[in-house]
Motif scaffolding. Structure first.
Motif, PDB file in Angstrom:
ATOM      1  N   VAL A 183      34.607 100.633 101.172  1.00 56.02           N
ATOM      2  CA  VAL A 183      35.897 100.080 100.747  1.00 56.02           C
ATOM      3  C   VAL A 183      35.937  98.555 100.801  1.00 56.02           C
ATOM      4  O   VAL A 183      36.787  97.943 100.163  1.00 56.02           O
ATOM      5  N   THR A 184      35.058  97.944 101.572  1.00 56.47           N
ATOM      6  CA  THR A 184      34.976  96.477 101.603  1.00 56.47           C
ATOM      7  C   THR A 184      33.536  96.112 101.841  1.00 56.47           C
ATOM      8  O   THR A 184      32.869  96.749 102.656  1.00 56.47           O
ATOM      9  N   ALA A 260      42.385 101.035 102.148  1.00 54.88           N
ATOM     10  CA  ALA A 260      41.656 102.099 101.444  1.00 54.88           C
ATOM     11  C   ALA A 260      40.984 103.068 102.426  1.00 54.88           C
ATOM     12  O   ALA A 260      40.749 104.231 102.080  1.00 54.88           O
ATOM     13  N   GLY A 309      40.608 101.438  95.608  1.00 49.85           N
ATOM     14  CA  GLY A 309      40.090 100.652  96.738  1.00 49.85           C
ATOM     15  C   GLY A 309      38.705 101.083  97.185  1.00 49.85           C
ATOM     16  O   GLY A 309      38.054 100.371  97.947  1.00 49.85           O
TER      17      GLY A 309
END
Ligand code: PMV
Length: 331
Positions: A183-184, A260, A309
């Motif tokens: 998600v990141t 997310a 996301g």
């Protein structure tokens, strides 16, 4: 020059470890149970150079940062002193998964480093000894020495000699499927060691977490032995959320989730209501690992694709133990 190349696969815990009973030897306050992943691994080559003045560390094609290089050199030094060999080491390490994806690269990283350094130094180490040594680099690395389902014992001795991992069951005992929802991408906020220290010092839930931990380990051992996905789900989520409760109640709070991450958790809950075998876990970072069965993998894959996301989804089977891929002596 003696050299060796080793591969170790990453793992993540179903019953988590958070908190240390000893910092000098990196002794965990609680045990943990993990699964090793096939698709994500680190490959590390260690070359001993009697003419070099310093160790040199390359990670994913670039020279390691000063703190990373210091941590790796400290670990190599530990093994060099065991072998009574002073040669400097050239360490070249690559992950086959994107760096900064917030995955546990220290687990596969220190396990691969321990196996490669041990082989280059000619140390004849048992898997248990390799696990104990890997633990000194990173607690979760002790588990990446083994494949399949693995338990890391917290041990009680001050010298750490009873703090090592052991396999509980091989990968083919229960061929689960794992999806990692990224998600990141980017480095995490607080590293696990300083996070654990802060939780121990300030979180009101730290002691209840430690005290209620053994029952989770016992229940997870039976869930794995019985291949009981319902019990696996219950204990995996309970351990994950207890750990995050400890983190959230740390002062200042350790918030590893992004929005997310929680969306993925809700998507898994929706799947569960539809009767799909799926459970989730989150470590000290925002990515969510979703575990399912071979039968339900298509449904889980489809559900994860549609979550806003989620940047990408990686997929894996359970994986093997760490190995020496090659070793030898060059001129
Ligand atoms: O091995 P470390 O120091 O990166 O700590 C691992 C901590 C968690 O990933 C959050 C939980 C675990 O058991 O792997």
């Amino acid at each position: 020059m003696r050299h060796a190349t080793a591969r170790a696969h990453t793992n993540f815990a179903l019953v988590k470890y958070w908190g240390k009973r000893g910092t000098a030897l990196n002794l965990p306050a609680v045990g943990s149970i993990s699964i090793t992943l096939d698709a994500l691994f680190t490959r590390t080559t260690v070359t001993l150079d009697p003419n070099a003045e310093d160790d040199a560390v390359t990670l994913n094609g670039t020279p390691a940062s000063t703190p990373d290089a210091a941590r790796i050199t400290r670990f190599v030094e530990l093994m060099r002193s065991k072998a009574g060999i002073a040669d400097r080491a050239i360490v070249v390490s690559e992950n086959n998964f994107p760096t900064g994806a917030g995955l546990a690269s220290s687990a596969s990283g220190f396990a691969a480093l321990a196996v490669a350094t041990g082989a280059a130094l000619g140390l004849r180490l048992t898997p248990r000894e390799l696990s104990e040594l890997s633990r000194r680099g990173s607690g979760s690395a002790a588990r990446s020495i083994f494949g399949g389902f693995v338990e890391l014992y917290k041990g009680t001795k001050d010298d750490g000699s009873d703090c090592y991992a052991e396999p509980i069951a091989p990968s083919d005992h229960w061929p689960l499927k794992v999806f990692v929802a990224v998600v990141t991408e980017g480095p995490k906020d607080t590293g696990s060691t300083s996070g654990m220290d802060a939780s121990k010092a300030t979180s009101p839930y730290y002691h209840p977490w430690v005290d209620t931990h053994p029952v989770d380990l016992a229940m997870m051992r039976s869930a794995i032995a019985d291949k009981d996905f319902g019990h696996l789900t219950r204990i995996t989520e309970r351990s994950c959320m207890k750990m995050h409760a400890v983190m959230l109640a740390t002062d200042p709070a350790l918030i590893y989730w992004r929005g997310a991450s929680i969306e993925v958790v809700h998507a898994v809950r929706t799947l569960q209501k539809q009767g799909v075998a799926a459970t989730y876990t989150i470590d000290a970072g925002p990515q969510v690992k979703v575990i399912t069965t071979e039968d339900d993998a298509d449904k889980v894959r489809a559900a994860l694709r549609d979550i806003p996301g989620v940047i990408r989804v990686m997929e894996s089977n359970l994986g093997p133990a760490a190995v020496v891929e090659s070793a030898g002596t060059d001129a």
